[in-house]
Design an enzyme around this catalytic site. Structure first.
Site, PDB file in Angstrom:
ATOM      1  CG  ASP A 138       2.442   4.637  -3.167  1.00 16.85           C
ATOM      2  OD1 ASP A 138       1.949   3.960  -4.086  1.00 16.85           O
ATOM      3  OD2 ASP A 138       1.928   4.736  -2.036  1.00 16.85           O
ATOM      4  CD  GLU A 170      -2.930  -1.116   2.318  1.00 19.36           C
ATOM      5  OE1 GLU A 170      -3.975  -1.763   2.196  1.00 19.36           O
ATOM      6  OE2 GLU A 170      -2.630  -0.509   3.381  1.00 19.36           O
ATOM      7  CE  LYS A 225      -1.498  -6.377  -5.572  1.00 20.84           C
ATOM      8  NZ  LYS A 225      -1.260  -7.821  -5.738  1.00 20.84           N
ATOM      9  CD  GLU A 262      -4.234  -3.727 -12.030  1.00 19.41           C
ATOM     10  OE1 GLU A 262      -3.410  -4.445 -12.599  1.00 19.41           O
ATOM     11  OE2 GLU A 262      -3.951  -2.598 -11.564  1.00 19.41           O
ATOM     12  NE  ARG A 267      -7.940  -1.581 -15.002  1.00 16.27           N
ATOM     13  CZ  ARG A 267      -6.618  -1.489 -14.854  1.00 16.27           C
ATOM     14  NH1 ARG A 267      -6.047  -0.317 -14.683  1.00 16.27           N
ATOM     15  NH2 ARG A 267      -5.858  -2.569 -14.879  1.00 16.27           N
ATOM     16  CG  ASP A 282      -3.593   1.321 -12.888  1.00 16.70           C
ATOM     17  OD1 ASP A 282      -3.651   0.272 -13.558  1.00 16.70           O
ATOM     18  OD2 ASP A 282      -2.517   1.846 -12.518  1.00 16.70           O
ATOM     19  CG  ASP A 301      -1.149  -5.195 -16.840  1.00 15.06           C
ATOM     20  OD1 ASP A 301      -0.489  -4.416 -17.552  1.00 15.06           O
ATOM     21  OD2 ASP A 301      -1.864  -4.818 -15.884  1.00 15.06           O
TER      22      ASP A 301
HETATM   23  C1  ABC Z   1       6.917  -1.198 -18.131  1.00 17.43           C
HETATM   24  C2  ABC Z   1       7.340  -1.852 -19.429  1.00 17.43           C
HETATM   25  C3  ABC Z   1       7.456  -3.356 -19.303  1.00 17.43           C
HETATM   26  C4  ABC Z   1       8.378  -3.680 -18.187  1.00 17.43           C
HETATM   27  C5  ABC Z   1       7.865  -2.998 -16.930  1.00 17.43           C
HETATM   28  C6  ABC Z   1       8.782  -3.238 -15.758  1.00 17.43           C
HETATM   29  O1  ABC Z   1       7.770  -1.587 -17.134  1.00 17.43           O
HETATM   30  O2  ABC Z   1       6.368  -1.544 -20.404  1.00 17.43           O
HETATM   31  O3  ABC Z   1       7.973  -3.907 -20.500  1.00 17.43           O
HETATM   32  O4  ABC Z   1       8.403  -5.075 -17.996  1.00 17.43           O
HETATM   33  C7  ABC Z   1       2.115   0.569 -16.766  1.00 17.43           C
HETATM   34  C8  ABC Z   1       2.331   0.175 -18.222  1.00 17.43           C
HETATM   35  C9  ABC Z   1       3.409  -0.898 -18.344  1.00 17.43           C
HETATM   36  C10 ABC Z   1       4.675  -0.467 -17.643  1.00 17.43           C
HETATM   37  C11 ABC Z   1       4.317  -0.133 -16.179  1.00 17.43           C
HETATM   38  C12 ABC Z   1       5.523   0.302 -15.361  1.00 17.43           C
HETATM   39  O5  ABC Z   1       3.359   0.924 -16.170  1.00 17.43           O
HETATM   40  O6  ABC Z   1       1.116  -0.327 -18.735  1.00 17.43           O
HETATM   41  O7  ABC Z   1       3.684  -1.130 -19.709  1.00 17.43           O
HETATM   42  O8  ABC Z   1       5.600  -1.556 -17.740  1.00 17.43           O
HETATM   43  O9  ABC Z   1       6.064   1.467 -15.859  1.00 17.43           O
HETATM   44  C13 ABC Z   1      -1.517  -1.762 -13.580  1.00 17.43           C
HETATM   45  C14 ABC Z   1      -1.859  -1.575 -15.061  1.00 17.43           C
HETATM   46  C15 ABC Z   1      -0.566  -1.601 -15.837  1.00 17.43           C
HETATM   47  C16 ABC Z   1       0.216  -0.348 -15.488  1.00 17.43           C
HETATM   48  C17 ABC Z   1       0.279  -0.105 -14.038  1.00 17.43           C
HETATM   49  C18 ABC Z   1       1.136   0.985 -13.541  1.00 17.43           C
HETATM   50  C19 ABC Z   1      -0.553  -0.751 -13.153  1.00 17.43           C
HETATM   51  O10 ABC Z   1      -2.794  -2.532 -15.454  1.00 17.43           O
HETATM   52  O11 ABC Z   1      -0.759  -1.670 -17.225  1.00 17.43           O
HETATM   53  O12 ABC Z   1       1.565  -0.528 -16.055  1.00 17.43           O
HETATM   54  O13 ABC Z   1       0.313   2.171 -13.574  1.00 17.43           O
HETATM   55  C20 ABC Z   1       1.398  -5.134 -10.410  1.00 17.43           C
HETATM   56  C21 ABC Z   1       0.354  -4.153  -9.892  1.00 17.43           C
HETATM   57  C22 ABC Z   1      -0.705  -3.839 -10.937  1.00 17.43           C
HETATM   58  C23 ABC Z   1      -0.072  -3.433 -12.268  1.00 17.43           C
HETATM   59  C24 ABC Z   1       0.858  -4.574 -12.691  1.00 17.43           C
HETATM   60  C25 ABC Z   1       1.548  -4.279 -14.012  1.00 17.43           C
HETATM   61  O14 ABC Z   1       1.872  -4.752 -11.692  1.00 17.43           O
HETATM   62  O15 ABC Z   1      -0.252  -4.676  -8.731  1.00 17.43           O
HETATM   63  O16 ABC Z   1      -1.487  -2.768 -10.452  1.00 17.43           O
HETATM   64  N1  ABC Z   1      -1.100  -3.142 -13.295  1.00 17.43           N
HETATM   65  C26 ABC Z   1       2.112 -10.114  -8.799  1.00 17.43           C
HETATM   66  C27 ABC Z   1       1.546  -9.054  -7.861  1.00 17.43           C
HETATM   67  C28 ABC Z   1       0.731  -8.050  -8.648  1.00 17.43           C
HETATM   68  C29 ABC Z   1       1.593  -7.447  -9.736  1.00 17.43           C
HETATM   69  C30 ABC Z   1       2.034  -8.595 -10.656  1.00 17.43           C
HETATM   70  C31 ABC Z   1       2.867  -8.091 -11.844  1.00 17.43           C
HETATM   71  O17 ABC Z   1       2.804  -9.511  -9.886  1.00 17.43           O
HETATM   72  O18 ABC Z   1       0.744  -9.664  -6.871  1.00 17.43           O
HETATM   73  O19 ABC Z   1       0.286  -7.037  -7.783  1.00 17.43           O
HETATM   74  O20 ABC Z   1       0.838  -6.456 -10.469  1.00 17.43           O
HETATM   75  O21 ABC Z   1       3.994  -7.444 -11.383  1.00 17.43           O
HETATM   76  C32 ABC Z   1      -0.031 -14.869  -9.632  1.00 17.43           C
HETATM   77  C33 ABC Z   1      -0.106 -14.281  -8.256  1.00 17.43           C
HETATM   78  C34 ABC Z   1      -0.093 -12.766  -8.379  1.00 17.43           C
HETATM   79  C35 ABC Z   1       1.120 -12.313  -9.154  1.00 17.43           C
HETATM   80  C36 ABC Z   1       1.118 -12.998 -10.516  1.00 17.43           C
HETATM   81  C37 ABC Z   1       2.293 -12.550 -11.374  1.00 17.43           C
HETATM   82  O22 ABC Z   1       1.113 -14.399 -10.346  1.00 17.43           O
HETATM   83  O23 ABC Z   1      -1.295 -14.705  -7.616  1.00 17.43           O
HETATM   84  O24 ABC Z   1      -0.122 -12.162  -7.108  1.00 17.43           O
HETATM   85  O25 ABC Z   1       1.026 -10.892  -9.312  1.00 17.43           O
HETATM   86  O26 ABC Z   1       0.016 -16.269  -9.539  1.00 17.43           O
HETATM   87 CA    CA Z   2      -0.056   3.434  -2.638  1.00 14.23          CA
END
Ligand code: ABC
Ligand code: CA
Length: 449
Positions: free
Chosen positions: A185, A172, A219, A240, A214, A216, A309
């Site tokens: 953050d 958080e 959590k 999300e 929606r 973003d 994602d």
């Molecule tokens: C950029 C590049 C990518 C590069 C990355 C590091 O940086 O483009 O190539 O790999 C935006 C952009 C992305 C960008 C990011 C960072 O910003 O769209 O292109 O990536 O600059 C939301 C949106 C997402 C957005 C953001 C940031 C948030 O949908 O598009 O990204 O504003 C976490 C967050 C989630 C976020 C997601 C991308 O990352 O919680 O809000 N999405 C675990 C965690 C999750 C985590 C996930 C991925 O890993 O619990 O919280 O999501 O990191 C399951 C488990 C899960 C586990 C998964 C992987 O496996 O039960 O808990 O998730 O089995």
């Molecule tokens: Ca926060």
């Protein structure tokens, strides 16, 4: 619109930059326009709010009656270690529109066009974080100014720390992103921040007649922030909550933080059950039952098989039969079915971000079998909802899914007047027997296949 207004809808997720090509008549928002849209280039391909309007017929032809568009707020507009903000998630000022996708009147035009067709408009909102190219460990007014951040005071942010997903507090209060592109953050306990965001969202939803949000990274903000924010918005909120932990995810409804979340738990169960031939059907049965018992309102969850994602479904498995079975589960189970643009065109090259964010236009918006089958499922949903079709006193929207029978490779569940019988045996077809003893339909009932 309220959660109850939304529960009978069919939703479609759009990345504005990638859904429809810039039209000849509207001003280009991106120059130069690339001749082809290469997702690996991670730059703008030219889609806008106005170009979405040109393709609403295509969506309605598939029974879609609501769209979720990627974030509309202003982003950092510079080169970063992850290239450019074509996706819209690098919001540095929530309160201003992103000129890359159009003007105020363009967004109003999209909103009107959607509403003239009786469709709903959902907008993606990013309030948890602000990207930074200049800040690393230390926050200062001058670094925030250099980042052109809407929040200008260091006290508007939580101190720097990277998220440790094994620590709930860290999720958080610490920062998303990484040291190449930190996502600072936002201090969502600071009363000034809370007040500013609430009055902005109240004005925004009214000004553009937005029907849903929606949220973003939901959590990543303490739950008690959301009732005030979504209350001010006055519309349906779906958050999300990325992850498979049902106990954690269901708190969003049990604690009344927001109406709905994206159906990540069901997503994982469907991948496990239908993501490979003869995979693990009990994952769908077990998780499906837990979803129904843990969420007070499973009918408000937005159920998906792909998003921006995640890997494309057809990247996980190319077998169309598995995709069709999973799509039926997604449309008949409790919830709002959500299609990610390109899913109906069987896009499958996209492993994950950024591969899964292809331009849709090279598909020529073809009338594929998947497109037709989604259309047919939506017709069935619409028909039983509109006619309030009942069986034994149960209609579709008010009843919960009930699992009736399952084997390792087959499953049957009822929801109101609909019986879904599915298999993960995949292709090629094989002869097999699956007994569905207690359908709940009395013998000699008229049924429609
Ligand atoms: C950029 C590049 C990518 C590069 C990355 C590091 O940086 O483009 O190539 O790999 C935006 C952009 C992305 C960008 C990011 C960072 O910003 O769209 O292109 O990536 O600059 C939301 C949106 C997402 C957005 C953001 C940031 C948030 O949908 O598009 O990204 O504003 C976490 C967050 C989630 C976020 C997601 C991308 O990352 O919680 O809000 N999405 C675990 C965690 C999750 C985590 C996930 C991925 O890993 O619990 O919280 O999501 O990191 C399951 C488990 C899960 C586990 C998964 C992987 O496996 O039960 O808990 O998730 O089995
Ligand atoms: Ca926060």
């Amino acid at each position: 619109a309220t959660a109850d207004d939304w529960r009978g809808r069919s939703l479609y997720q759009i990345i504005t930059d990638r859904f429809a090509p810039p039209s000849d008549t509207a001003p280009a928002r991106t120059s130069p326009l690339p001749s082809t849209c290469d997702p690996l280039a991670q730059t703008w391909c030219g889609g806008t709010w106005l170009s979405i309007i040109d393709k609403l017929d295509y969506l309605q032809g598939m029974g879609i009656d609501s769209i979720w568009i990627s974030p509309v707020s202003r982003n950092i507009d510079v080169y970063t270690p992850y290239n450019y903000a074509y996706h819209g998630y690098w919001v540095n000022d929530p309160t201003t529109l992103n000129p890359r996708f159009g003007t105020e009147s363009d967004l109003l035009a999209l909103s009107s066009a959607v509403h003239e067709r009786g469709m709903y408009l959902m907008v993606d909102i990013v309030v948890n974080n602000i990207p930074s190219l200049s800040v690393s460990a230390s926050l200062s007014s001058s670094s925030l100014a250099a980042d052109n951040s809407y929040w200008t005071d260091p006290s508007d942010f939580h101190p720097q720390c990277w998220i440790d997903y094994s620590n709930a507090t860290s999720v958080e209060y610490c920062w998303l992103g990484d040291d190449k592109l930190p996502l600072m953050d936002v201090n969502t306990e600071n009363p000034n921040v809370v007040q500013t965001l609430q009055s902005w969202i109240a004005n925004f939803t009214k000004a553009y007649t937005i029907d849903g949000l929606r949220i973003d990274a939901a959590k990543h903000i303490p739950g008690d922030f959301w009732p005030g924010f979504c209350g001010a918005a006055g519309v349906f909120c779906t958050g999300e909550v990325y992850g498979s932990d049902i106990g954690f995810a269901s708190q969003f409804q049990t604690q009344q933080w927001m109406d709905s979340i994206l159906g990540y738990p069901l997503y994982y169960s469907l991948v496990n059950a239908f993501g490979a031939p003869m995979a693990n059907m009990s994952a769908f049965v077990d998780i499906g039952k837990q979803v129904l018992s843990s969420f007070p309102h499973p009918e408000y969850l937005a159920n998906f098989l792909e998003n921006h994602d995640l890997p494309r479904w057809r990247n996980t498995t190319v077998d169309p039969q598995l995709a069709y079975n999973a799509i039926v589960a997604q449309h008949i189970f409790d919830g709002i079915p959500l299609i990610y643009y390109g899913q109906e065109q069987d896009f499958g090259d996209g492993a994950a971000d950024p591969h899964n964010r292809e331009a849709l236009w090279p598909s020529d918006y073809a009338n594929t079998t998947t497109y037709q089958r989604i259309g047919r499922l939506n017709k069935i949903r619409k028909a039983v909802i509109a006619n309030n079709t009942q069986y034994a006193g149960h209609n579709f929207l008010d009843s919960r899914a009930t699992f009736i029978a399952s084997s390792n490779y087959d499953v049957a569940f009822r929801k109101g007047p609909i019986l879904a019988v599915l298999t993960n045996r995949g292709s090629p077809s094989q002869n097999a027997t699956f007994g569905v003893g207690q359908t709940g339909f009395t013998s000699q009932s008229d049924i429609v296949e």
